[in-house]
Scaffold this active site. Structure first.
Site, PDB file in Angstrom:
ATOM      1  N   ASP A  44      23.323  25.076 -36.526  1.00  0.00           N
ATOM      2  CA  ASP A  44      23.561  25.883 -35.271  1.00  0.00           C
ATOM      3  C   ASP A  44      24.572  25.206 -34.229  1.00  0.00           C
ATOM      4  O   ASP A  44      24.895  24.018 -34.459  1.00  0.00           O
ATOM      5  CB  ASP A  44      22.215  26.323 -34.592  1.00  0.00           C
ATOM      6  CG  ASP A  44      22.445  27.902 -34.166  1.00  0.00           C
ATOM      7  OD1 ASP A  44      23.315  28.207 -33.148  1.00  0.00           O
ATOM      8  OD2 ASP A  44      21.626  28.681 -34.553  1.00  0.00           O
ATOM      9  N   ASP A  67      29.477  24.032 -35.121  1.00  0.00           N
ATOM     10  CA  ASP A  67      29.957  25.301 -34.713  1.00  0.00           C
ATOM     11  C   ASP A  67      30.799  26.044 -36.106  1.00  0.00           C
ATOM     12  O   ASP A  67      31.718  25.348 -36.705  1.00  0.00           O
ATOM     13  CB  ASP A  67      30.760  25.147 -33.848  1.00  0.00           C
ATOM     14  CG  ASP A  67      31.563  26.617 -33.010  1.00  0.00           C
ATOM     15  OD1 ASP A  67      31.468  27.330 -34.052  1.00  0.00           O
ATOM     16  OD2 ASP A  67      32.040  26.339 -31.880  1.00  0.00           O
ATOM     17  N   ASN A  94      24.836  32.979 -41.950  1.00  0.00           N
ATOM     18  CA  ASN A  94      23.880  33.995 -41.210  1.00  0.00           C
ATOM     19  C   ASN A  94      24.306  33.999 -39.687  1.00  0.00           C
ATOM     20  O   ASN A  94      24.221  35.092 -38.897  1.00  0.00           O
ATOM     21  CB  ASN A  94      22.590  33.328 -41.219  1.00  0.00           C
ATOM     22  CG  ASN A  94      21.456  34.273 -40.055  1.00  0.00           C
ATOM     23  OD1 ASN A  94      21.285  35.161 -40.152  1.00  0.00           O
ATOM     24  ND2 ASN A  94      21.378  33.391 -39.150  1.00  0.00           N
ATOM     25  N   LEU A 103      36.045  51.119 -27.102  1.00  0.00           N
ATOM     26  CA  LEU A 103      37.448  50.819 -27.637  1.00  0.00           C
ATOM     27  C   LEU A 103      38.614  50.563 -26.557  1.00  0.00           C
ATOM     28  O   LEU A 103      39.098  49.391 -26.636  1.00  0.00           O
ATOM     29  CB  LEU A 103      37.890  51.984 -28.419  1.00  0.00           C
ATOM     30  CG  LEU A 103      39.275  51.770 -29.346  1.00  0.00           C
ATOM     31  CD1 LEU A 103      38.916  50.810 -30.328  1.00  0.00           C
ATOM     32  CD2 LEU A 103      39.412  53.230 -30.105  1.00  0.00           C
ATOM     33  N   ASN A 105      38.230  49.225 -23.740  1.00  0.00           N
ATOM     34  CA  ASN A 105      37.907  47.745 -23.282  1.00  0.00           C
ATOM     35  C   ASN A 105      38.029  46.660 -24.366  1.00  0.00           C
ATOM     36  O   ASN A 105      37.414  45.544 -24.011  1.00  0.00           O
ATOM     37  CB  ASN A 105      36.885  47.845 -22.260  1.00  0.00           C
ATOM     38  CG  ASN A 105      36.695  48.900 -21.151  1.00  0.00           C
ATOM     39  OD1 ASN A 105      37.949  48.888 -20.636  1.00  0.00           O
ATOM     40  ND2 ASN A 105      35.826  49.372 -21.098  1.00  0.00           N
ATOM     41  N   TYR A 159      32.681  44.165 -34.056  1.00  0.00           N
ATOM     42  CA  TYR A 159      31.510  43.637 -35.074  1.00  0.00           C
ATOM     43  C   TYR A 159      31.571  44.614 -36.341  1.00  0.00           C
ATOM     44  O   TYR A 159      31.418  44.016 -37.553  1.00  0.00           O
ATOM     45  CB  TYR A 159      30.238  44.089 -34.221  1.00  0.00           C
ATOM     46  CG  TYR A 159      28.869  43.574 -34.908  1.00  0.00           C
ATOM     47  CD1 TYR A 159      28.601  42.212 -34.735  1.00  0.00           C
ATOM     48  CD2 TYR A 159      28.117  44.461 -35.414  1.00  0.00           C
ATOM     49  CE1 TYR A 159      27.262  41.946 -35.398  1.00  0.00           C
ATOM     50  CE2 TYR A 159      26.736  44.097 -36.145  1.00  0.00           C
ATOM     51  CZ  TYR A 159      26.535  42.842 -36.064  1.00  0.00           C
ATOM     52  OH  TYR A 159      25.319  42.267 -36.522  1.00  0.00           O
ATOM     53  N   LYS A 163      31.811  43.024 -39.982  1.00  0.00           N
ATOM     54  CA  LYS A 163      30.677  43.033 -41.150  1.00  0.00           C
ATOM     55  C   LYS A 163      31.134  43.765 -42.602  1.00  0.00           C
ATOM     56  O   LYS A 163      30.742  43.759 -43.543  1.00  0.00           O
ATOM     57  CB  LYS A 163      29.355  43.783 -40.543  1.00  0.00           C
ATOM     58  CG  LYS A 163      29.070  42.635 -39.437  1.00  0.00           C
ATOM     59  CD  LYS A 163      28.584  41.490 -39.992  1.00  0.00           C
ATOM     60  CE  LYS A 163      27.506  40.588 -38.949  1.00  0.00           C
ATOM     61  NZ  LYS A 163      27.085  39.443 -39.550  1.00  0.00           N
TER      62      LYS A 163
HETATM   63  P1  NAI Z   1      20.674  35.813 -33.049  1.00  0.00           P
HETATM   64  O1  NAI Z   1      21.661  35.849 -31.886  1.00  0.00           O
HETATM   65  O2  NAI Z   1      19.134  36.080 -32.575  1.00  0.00           O
HETATM   66  O3  NAI Z   1      20.964  34.492 -33.895  1.00  0.00           O
HETATM   67  C1  NAI Z   1      22.176  34.109 -34.107  1.00  0.00           C
HETATM   68  C2  NAI Z   1      22.200  32.685 -34.347  1.00  0.00           C
HETATM   69  O4  NAI Z   1      23.760  32.286 -34.636  1.00  0.00           O
HETATM   70  C3  NAI Z   1      21.811  31.865 -32.854  1.00  0.00           C
HETATM   71  O5  NAI Z   1      21.020  30.775 -33.029  1.00  0.00           O
HETATM   72  C4  NAI Z   1      23.429  31.336 -32.439  1.00  0.00           C
HETATM   73  O6  NAI Z   1      23.377  30.391 -31.451  1.00  0.00           O
HETATM   74  C5  NAI Z   1      24.049  31.307 -33.836  1.00  0.00           C
HETATM   75  N1  NAI Z   1      25.606  31.080 -33.591  1.00  0.00           N
HETATM   76  C6  NAI Z   1      26.372  31.766 -32.840  1.00  0.00           C
HETATM   77  N2  NAI Z   1      27.627  31.596 -33.039  1.00  0.00           N
HETATM   78  C7  NAI Z   1      27.402  30.388 -33.788  1.00  0.00           C
HETATM   79  C8  NAI Z   1      28.652  29.624 -34.367  1.00  0.00           C
HETATM   80  N3  NAI Z   1      29.934  29.483 -33.884  1.00  0.00           N
HETATM   81  N4  NAI Z   1      28.237  28.216 -35.148  1.00  0.00           N
HETATM   82  C9  NAI Z   1      26.863  28.275 -35.397  1.00  0.00           C
HETATM   83  N5  NAI Z   1      25.937  29.061 -35.123  1.00  0.00           N
HETATM   84  C10 NAI Z   1      26.366  30.142 -34.362  1.00  0.00           C
HETATM   85  O7  NAI Z   1      20.964  36.903 -33.930  1.00  0.00           O
HETATM   86  P2  NAI Z   1      20.069  37.630 -35.289  1.00  0.00           P
HETATM   87  O8  NAI Z   1      19.531  38.736 -34.806  1.00  0.00           O
HETATM   88  O9  NAI Z   1      19.248  36.695 -35.921  1.00  0.00           O
HETATM   89  O10 NAI Z   1      21.389  37.664 -36.243  1.00  0.00           O
HETATM   90  C11 NAI Z   1      21.590  37.022 -37.533  1.00  0.00           C
HETATM   91  C12 NAI Z   1      22.465  37.621 -38.290  1.00  0.00           C
HETATM   92  O11 NAI Z   1      22.235  38.764 -38.854  1.00  0.00           O
HETATM   93  C13 NAI Z   1      23.841  37.712 -37.685  1.00  0.00           C
HETATM   94  O12 NAI Z   1      24.955  37.492 -38.617  1.00  0.00           O
HETATM   95  C14 NAI Z   1      23.916  39.193 -37.396  1.00  0.00           C
HETATM   96  O13 NAI Z   1      25.363  39.737 -37.120  1.00  0.00           O
HETATM   97  C15 NAI Z   1      23.097  39.839 -38.628  1.00  0.00           C
HETATM   98  N6  NAI Z   1      22.549  40.991 -38.200  1.00  0.00           N
HETATM   99  C16 NAI Z   1      21.647  41.124 -37.167  1.00  0.00           C
HETATM  100  C17 NAI Z   1      20.955  42.390 -36.960  1.00  0.00           C
HETATM  101  C18 NAI Z   1      19.796  42.499 -36.002  1.00  0.00           C
HETATM  102  O14 NAI Z   1      19.431  43.868 -35.850  1.00  0.00           O
HETATM  103  N7  NAI Z   1      19.340  41.795 -35.509  1.00  0.00           N
HETATM  104  C19 NAI Z   1      21.405  43.518 -38.072  1.00  0.00           C
HETATM  105  C20 NAI Z   1      22.512  43.362 -39.027  1.00  0.00           C
HETATM  106  C21 NAI Z   1      22.891  42.196 -39.066  1.00  0.00           C
END
Ligand code: NAI
Length: 251
Positions: A44, A67, A94, A103, A105, A159, A163
């Site tokens: 992370d 990162d 992930n 859009l 903005n 987004y 995706k």
């Molecule tokens: P979250 O925001 O709780 O966790 C995301 C994690 O990714 C955080 O720990 C953050 O620090 C890390 N992160 C962000 N930028 C980063 C970078 N540049 N390098 C390394 N780590 C980085 O999000 P969540 O909900 O757990 O989502 C996880 C994945 O699932 C994402 O790809 C999200 O788009 C996808 N997703 C989530 C949904 C939801 O309803 N929560 C629905 C569909 C997809």
């Protein structure tokens, strides 16, 4: 004939990397992988701090501040995992972000940051690991798309595009990775209860829950168990697929 795999620990002996694993869906994927016997590297951003080491400790894994958008992310990951564990068997891209705006903005900064984290980074890292021979034969690449990349969502041009791009990327990379004996698949989750969705205004959140195939918000474990299938020997012959989890497109 059916292989005598250990279904108790289907990932025993495997090295699995999960990006964005400090919290949310990523942290649960790490937990499920550890339960299934994998050696887990939880990665992370440096700012994740204690949350990252807490997840690593919880799953008995190794924390890596990474990162995913940094130009040397693949090199760093390859070196880290090759030196310590002899390579990588499974990588889950992930890490993901939202920067929602309607859009009119949707400025370039928001557009670029979301495309970079959600789409460009997984591609660059997969390519970089394969080029360095860090992803082993029989390896698994698992990407995280979203129902927003299939159905679209107001205020999420960046987004949704990122995706949807992940789905195109999986399709295109599957035959190329097959030459190396590596599979690639993706999950497209619907509304999952995490910090990311907690930030959504209440009305939109309720609508998101109702769009779920289960008519309620999904849990991180629902996504993690589907990903565990793509990581396991049960999916040896499965590549180039996108599976919806807790989400359906209404259009
Ligand atoms: P979250 O925001 O709780 O966790 C995301 C994690 O990714 C955080 O720990 C953050 O620090 C890390 N992160 C962000 N930028 C980063 C970078 N540049 N390098 C390394 N780590 C980085 O999000 P969540 O909900 O757990 O989502 C996880 C994945 O699932 C994402 O790809 C999200 O788009 C996808 N997703 C989530 C949904 C939801 O309803 N929560 C629905 C569909 C997809």
């Amino acid at each position: 004939s059916v292989a005598p795999a250990s279904w108790d620990k289907p990932l025993a002996g495997k090295v699995a990397v999960v990006t964005g694993a400090a919290r949310g869906i990523g942290a649960t994927i790490a937990e499920v992988f550890a339960r299934d016997g994998a050696t887990v590297v939880v990665a992370d951003i440096p700012a994740a701090g204690d949350a990252l080491s807490d997840t690593a400790n919880k799953v008995g894994g190794t924390a890596l501040a990474l990162d995913v958008t940094s130009p040397d992310a693949a090199e760093k990951l390859a070196e880290f995992c090759t030196e310590r564990f002899g390579g990588i068997d499974i990588i889950v891209h992930n890490a993901g972000i939202t920067r929602d705006k309607l859009l009119a903005n949707m400025d370039e900064g928001r557009w670029n940051s979301v495309i970079n984290v959600n789409l460009a980074a997984p591609h660059r890292i997969t390519e970089g690991l394969v080029a360095r021979g860090a992803l082993k034969e029989g390896g698994r690449v698992i990407d995280v798309s979203s129902i927003a990349g299939i159905a679209g969502n107001r205020g999420q041009t960046n987004y949704g595009a990122s995706k949807a791009g992940v789905i195109g990327m999986v399709d295109a990379e599957a035959p190329k990775l097959a030459e190396k004996g590596i599979t690639i698949n993706a999950v497209a989750p619907g509304f999952i209860e995490t910090a990311m969705t907690a930030a959504i205004p209440l009305g939109t959140r309720e609508a998101g829950r109702l769009m779920s195939s289960l008519l309620q918000g999904g849990q991180t474990v629902d996504v993690a168990e589907t990903i565990a299938y793509f990581a396991s020997p049960a999916s040896n012959a499965v590549s180039g697929n996108v599976v919806r989890v807790c989400g359906q497109s209404l259009i």
